[in-house]
Design a protein around this motif. Sequence first.
Motif, short mmCIF file in Angstrom:
data_model
loop_
_atom_site.label_atom_id
_atom_site.label_comp_id
_atom_site.label_asym_id
_atom_site.label_seq_id
_atom_site.Cartn_x
_atom_site.Cartn_y
_atom_site.Cartn_z
N THR A 284 2.05 13.90 -1.26
CA THR A 284 0.79 12.63 -1.78
C THR A 284 2.54 12.12 -2.35
O THR A 284 2.57 12.78 -3.40
N THR B 127 5.35 15.67 7.32
CA THR B 127 4.83 14.27 6.82
C THR B 127 4.85 14.76 5.01
O THR B 127 4.73 15.61 5.40
N THR C 172 2.29 11.45 2.78
CA THR C 172 1.96 10.15 2.67
C THR C 172 1.87 9.19 1.15
O THR C 172 2.27 9.80 0.61
N ARG C 173 2.10 8.36 1.75
CA ARG C 173 2.10 7.13 0.65
C ARG C 173 0.81 6.66 0.35
O ARG C 173 0.20 7.05 0.65
N GLY D 6 -1.51 5.35 2.22
CA GLY D 6 -2.22 6.24 3.04
C GLY D 6 -0.86 5.96 4.65
O GLY D 6 -1.34 6.62 5.10
N VAL E 263 1.81 7.65 6.53
CA VAL E 263 2.15 8.66 6.74
C VAL E 263 3.70 8.42 6.97
O VAL E 263 3.71 8.33 8.00
#
Length: 180
Positions: A100, A149, A151-152, A155, A157
């Motif tokens: 994240t 991936t 996640t910013r 939220g 992705v």
Amino acid sequence: MASRPGAQTPVPADDKDWTWVLERPCPQCGYDASAIDPQTLPATIGEYAGQWPGILARPGAADRPEPSVWSPTEYGAHVRDVLAMFAERVALILDVEGPTFANFDQDAAAIARQYAAADPSAVGRDIVETAEWTAREFARVEPGDWGRTGTRSDGFVFSVASLGIYCIHELRHHAWDVRG
């Protein structure tokens, strides 16, 4: 009349979510994410970043076109900082499973890093150097890693590929913003 850096009025915060450019062309700058091959990201980053020293060498590069619109130098400082953010994020995705990302507040960065007082030529050099770092990070992506991936903080992705394609829009759109 253009305004000089110094006692500036604050630029209104940009709180738009620009991730829609991954799905449809940008009507302002004409960017079409579907035309970008992730394999070309390192070269494309260098190509777009290479425009900035010339943009920032123009007379008045430190002047705001309007009191509440960033000068080319301020846009350039933002480009430099988002390039660093993209380099850090792709490295994090490659090195950590499903990270994240920390929030990036571009408006706070502009104040903290004093974008309005930056030297245009130094910013131009910094953009090229930071783009080289960012391109190196994308160059280390293996064929099977484009779908990894992260996640910013809001939220959203990103895959490695979509992160890079989004990065190119930042470079292109801000050059469009200061097209003169």
